[in-house]
Write an enzyme that holds these catalytic residues in place. Sequence first.
Site, PDB file in Angstrom:
ATOM      1  N   HIS D 155       0.834  -1.221   0.000  1.00 32.60           N
ATOM      2  CA  HIS D 155       0.000   0.000   0.000  1.00 32.60           C
ATOM      3  C   HIS D 155       0.863   1.262   0.000  1.00 32.60           C
ATOM      4  CE1 HIS D 155      -3.693  -2.294   1.199  1.00 32.60           C
ATOM      5  NE2 HIS D 155      -2.815  -3.051   1.815  1.00 32.60           N
ATOM      6  N   SER D 278      15.983  20.070 -16.063  1.00 33.47           N
ATOM      7  CA  SER D 278      14.840  20.937 -16.340  1.00 33.47           C
ATOM      8  C   SER D 278      15.335  22.157 -17.099  1.00 33.47           C
ATOM      9  CB  SER D 278      14.214  21.360 -15.016  1.00 33.47           C
ATOM     10  OG  SER D 278      13.554  22.605 -15.130  1.00 33.47           O
ATOM     11  N   LYS D 284      17.509  20.509 -10.844  1.00 35.48           N
ATOM     12  CA  LYS D 284      16.770  19.266 -11.075  1.00 35.48           C
ATOM     13  C   LYS D 284      17.617  18.170 -11.718  1.00 35.48           C
ATOM     14  CE  LYS D 284      12.565  18.643 -11.106  1.00 35.48           C
ATOM     15  NZ  LYS D 284      11.747  17.835 -10.183  1.00 35.48           N
TER      16      LYS D 284
END
Lengths: 406, 406, 406, 406
Positions: D155, D278, D284
């Site tokens: 989960h 990016s 990034k």
Amino acid sequence: MKLWKKNSELDPRVERFTVGNDFALDQRLVKYDCRASRAHAEMLTAIGVLGAGELEQLAAALLEIERLEAEGRFELTEDDEDCHTAIEGYLTEKLGDAGKRIHTARSRNDQVLTALRLYEKDALAEIGKAVAALGAAIGAARERFGAIEMPGYTHTRKAMPTTVGTWLGCFAAALEDDARELAHVTGRIDASPLGTAAGFGVPLLKVDREMTARALGFAGVIENPIYAQHGRGKLEAVILSTCGQILYDLNRLASDLLMFSIPEIGYVVLPESLCTGSSIMPQKRNPDVLELIRAKYHVVLAEELKVKSIASNLVSGYNRDLQLTKEPLFAGIDATAACLAAMEVVLEGIEIDPEACRAGLTEDLSATVRAYELVSQGVPFREAYRIVGKTTAYKSTVRGVPPGKP
Amino acid sequence: MKLWKKNSELDPRVERFTVGNDFALDQRLVKYDCRASRAHAEMLTAIGVLGAGELEQLAAALLEIERLEAEGRFELTEDDEDCHTAIEGYLTEKLGDAGKRIHTARSRNDQVLTALRLYEKDALAEIGKAVAALGAAIGAARERFGAIEMPGYTHTRKAMPTTVGTWLGCFAAALEDDARELAHVTGRIDASPLGTAAGFGVPLLKVDREMTARALGFAGVIENPIYAQHGRGKLEAVILSTCGQILYDLNRLASDLLMFSIPEIGYVVLPESLCTGSSIMPQKRNPDVLELIRAKYHVVLAEELKVKSIASNLVSGYNRDLQLTKEPLFAGIDATAACLAAMEVVLEGIEIDPEACRAGLTEDLSATVRAYELVSQGVPFREAYRIVGKTTAYKSTVRGVPPGKP
Amino acid sequence: MKLWKKNSELDPRVERFTVGNDFALDQRLVKYDCRASRAHAEMLTAIGVLGAGELEQLAAALLEIERLEAEGRFELTEDDEDCHTAIEGYLTEKLGDAGKRIHTARSRNDQVLTALRLYEKDALAEIGKAVAALGAAIGAARERFGAIEMPGYTHTRKAMPTTVGTWLGCFAAALEDDARELAHVTGRIDASPLGTAAGFGVPLLKVDREMTARALGFAGVIENPIYAQHGRGKLEAVILSTCGQILYDLNRLASDLLMFSIPEIGYVVLPESLCTGSSIMPQKRNPDVLELIRAKYHVVLAEELKVKSIASNLVSGYNRDLQLTKEPLFAGIDATAACLAAMEVVLEGIEIDPEACRAGLTEDLSATVRAYELVSQGVPFREAYRIVGKTTAYKSTVRGVPPGKP
Amino acid sequence: MKLWKKNSELDPRVERFTVGNDFALDQRLVKYDCRASRAHAEMLTAIGVLGAGELEQLAAALLEIERLEAEGRFELTEDDEDCHTAIEGYLTEKLGDAGKRIHTARSRNDQVLTALRLYEKDALAEIGKAVAALGAAIGAARERFGAIEMPGYTHTRKAMPTTVGTWLGCFAAALEDDARELAHVTGRIDASPLGTAAGFGVPLLKVDREMTARALGFAGVIENPIYAQHGRGKLEAVILSTCGQILYDLNRLASDLLMFSIPEIGYVVLPESLCTGSSIMPQKRNPDVLELIRAKYHVVLAEELKVKSIASNLVSGYNRDLQLTKEPLFAGIDATAACLAAMEVVLEGIEIDPEACRAGLTEDLSATVRAYELVSQGVPFREAYRIVGKTTAYKSTVRGVPPGKP
């Protein structure tokens, strides 16, 4: 007794196979067929097919069926084939000739089309209300938490700072668009097919289609009778596509909530009232509700595909294949309504952890700001970008450690 | 009472949403969970977790549940959540501590996986029988009608002569391949997941996984516990893909039968026992059974897509999304079995009209033969083709008029 | 040179894999990115980031790129990564600092979104024109043949008489609805994403988003920057869904034309100019064009599913997965335009065979009329239906033989 | 010049539409058609249709085409329609009558089927090698990092301790199964369709189908000629389904790697050689390669659906719709090969951060062990579970803070 039974016997195995679970699905159409049959009977009276007494009898019996159905006392069985057969059978048994006359100037096909459109209009209105309710719940959450700054993500990696208000605002905007789409789709189905019969009209009689359309609250009639049939499958697909757009928004929101509530990230806190457990691991609190909302998108996507695939490569006019579009339509509508309601409960229950959000705003998120500081000093952007890029170490923010401090 | 209920209250709306209709779907898994639980109890006894008396009690109670279920007296309700909860609850209420011990060394996850695989093996065997039965019906039809010459079609246009035997032989061959696929897929699921728990094994205890595998008739065990979980979704998709292959063959056969039984063509005659009627047109005899078989292919295709789409983009280990793969699995298996049986009835009922077949073998179908006659006189094929092509007027065989006689 | 290249080396195999065929797909976006870049440069000048001289240079260079591209002299290569990189690279190489400043206050993400929306608006307008043209061709066919009576079909079986005008009118009505949908969808995409950057806006600078929106002809701006990103995937799916509705109508029309032009039925005659042949059978004239139109529906359906499936289960903000929505979007739009044009050619070419239509109107088609004659004598419909049903022998109209005359 | 051109003119717009991009797709089939044509010519010689001299000429010319094609000098153009036309045209132009005889006793349909099966066998073998290579890379990663303990998830929440070896072992096992499936599918396509012509065999001539099958390395022949046609679409779907199973495993592995490499979790470290950047955010480092691998699963799923949807509801025998199954087949095979190679690069590049793994093993993960400690003291499991559950506070492990120490 089937409406079309004549002088021969259908193989009972074929009969069971062709009926399938249609009778059970039709339960929710009973009341719509009753309303359409009442309007039809009034029209038949107006054009002289039924007498005033017959109309009175039929209208009363149809209201009775509606009442019985609402009380759970008009349960369709496999022998009924579908709701239209059951209703005509009831009327014939109770009223004799009046019952045998109700099917004048109509086909079961336009009964199905009419009952479906009436149902769809109601169902879309219900979904519209649920969209509005979820929108309100998002609005309330934005009021509570909107001002909190949090990291925005791209590529599942922290990108730039944003706020809880902007993040949730995305989904508020999405639901507003969805509401508009629901209204648009409702407009598309708001035309009466009643009186187109099997796609070729009714011989000899002068049917007043505008009269039944008005009585049933339709905005107009479908002029071309074959086009009324053509809509079967196509409109179900359009409705499911719209449901799918709503569930897409919920799928993405659920994905965000699932990731942002991972304890390692923790911006979002799911209270225990929203969590289920494990049968073996005592400590587990699982976000099943979000996983199921996420998964239901795929269910409805498949139901949409089902309709679109079933209805293709068919020669025009009704084909029995199209019967199988009813179940995916209902399944998609039900799933959409259920997910909207469940997501509303989630939105009412979640908390935002301001401390986790603050800790998430690590220094690397300011790289873009630093580049624009250079820009404001006259450095061309692409150069500023390279300067900052070189000095921003490839430092993750693992476990909250700010870059540069390992 | 949920297995995982501890000290807090789950929101009842979330509870209802997460349970969905799982309890109803689980009805068919009750007997398989009972069998797996018996095998598990025996193993727990062998490794000393249960006493011999406890095993006896548990085994007897599990057999009782199986019996009750077979008699329709172990109906799961929404409160049961699923069959595993209901069975453990029953054992605990009836036997006390023995019931509370049955879940030692297992997770609900491996219960689900085990029960599903046992069910799937049975279901695939049933489908295998239905494939064989339909194959036999096709064989019988070939014996009755196989020698009759009929036109073969390409592009829904008459092409060259063939025979009913060759035409139906295509589907006989297809079903033989399908039977092989069913056996192959059965082999793929024939490994026991029991004992992998939630994907991370069982701490402290030495579980004897080979023992339970043997007791349940599995060919072996799944070694890697995470891989046991990984199969959820993937194997359902494989099974549905195999069902889809069968239904594809039926879809194509139904398409042939639908076209060949159009009265304007008439090679195939559908007796009235296979035909349903219209509610408005007294003369109609409709091939609904074939249309529904054709359409069910698309239903199962969509169910396959549903599973494949739900199960994607998930982090490994169980995710509740996967619960929603159960319904499409059952739906696909049921549709496949129903269509095979329905098509068997059709094959037993159809007639071939030899006169219609003969009339269909119009002169234009001999064009290829005429080209090959030129070839056997030494004309290169491509030249022969052009010669015949030029002399074969673009004359349709509309309404049986032979080419050249307009 | 990549826009984002800093101080490290990307593995060239990863680079090739991530670029994929994006550079080739981007060819059709070059002109839209040039236009958006011009509008952006004007806005940067207005807010003082660029000088008037820089703007002049950039505007001229961008017009030059547009011109080169139109002449096939701005071909993107794998090294360009995408059109945005190629254009910025060209500007930087040619203009130096002005080129390095063009990316101020924007992200490649909003360049992509803006160029796509500009492209989509153009593409939808083109499709709209093709829908209108096909509608006109259908209208012309109805004028030529509309009055001819022909059998209407349900369940691929003759049902009741209709006319060519009513039959084709179904598709005229469908295309009118499709045109409305195209306009509706165009409205949905008519908002400017430019200035939302990577979904989190631009730091420090005051971007004038309304100015660029106006310059590009958008009706407004997308307010929420994350919502601009959220539309990626969702809007492509909406456009493909609309294309799918058009192709659905063509699929059904093609199915009708395929069946009605089977020589055994022959209501529709396909001239040789519409037919292809076989490599082995000299007599064949095949309706490939119709089969491919029919099949393209499934292609576009799959492209729609592709987008809807790719875009699911993702955390909000851009994810590279979404790059793969570009190809299905273009494929779907191209297929739709091509099929509309091909169907227009078909509609201009077909003939209706009045004699075949007349021969098809066999006596059994009058069964419903006969029932209604009884109704007009006072017999309740259901009784009239049974009376006629019993006397209408299950007589096919095989090969034009009227019922009762074998 | 089309193979089937006779005395009339196909509308050039229809011609372009029906050819589509088939000529470009066919480039990869040229060599397979050459091989099949050589085997066919040998057989024609053996049965006396060709002379020994003609065979020699044809064999030489076919080898020449293969060589030209390998050197990029046999490029198909739109005018060629497809590779079969281009090759026959080349032979006829070069050799005259021998070229006009090569098409004796075959149809373009069985050429397509044969070339496709030969190509598919090669392609599946290549994919098999790529699966093995990725398996080896996973094996190497397990050797480097396998012993490191890490949290297992369900989960998307931490569940119980596992090891890197067990986690990656799941995917090793999956790939072993995939390799078996590839072998199984290869077996399914390993039968020669050559000589079935258009599905109705070849008139007058005695074709030796076993001879060509042997020469081409097929394990046998497809007996029923209509069944050879029936496989078109069905087998493409089977191959794509198998590709989809591989990509499913990669989708799940990519999903794990994406989440485990989020800096907030950090078990997996992606070196800069695997990361792109990016255009606006200098800091990034994005995992695009993993996102695209994840997304390609959906692409191939859609291609599979495309084939399955195109091929349905068709009357048996070839229909031109099936031409459109070629592109999705190639697209699916290419995507699978590319993703396997890309994932191999990833597996070679990733690092595991042992410290992050250790920090992730927070105290709450020992809850199950503590329950089993109680079990080993004789407490029934369900009671032990409740005891531990009550004392395990719902304490997340936000930012590495162990439960109980906020």
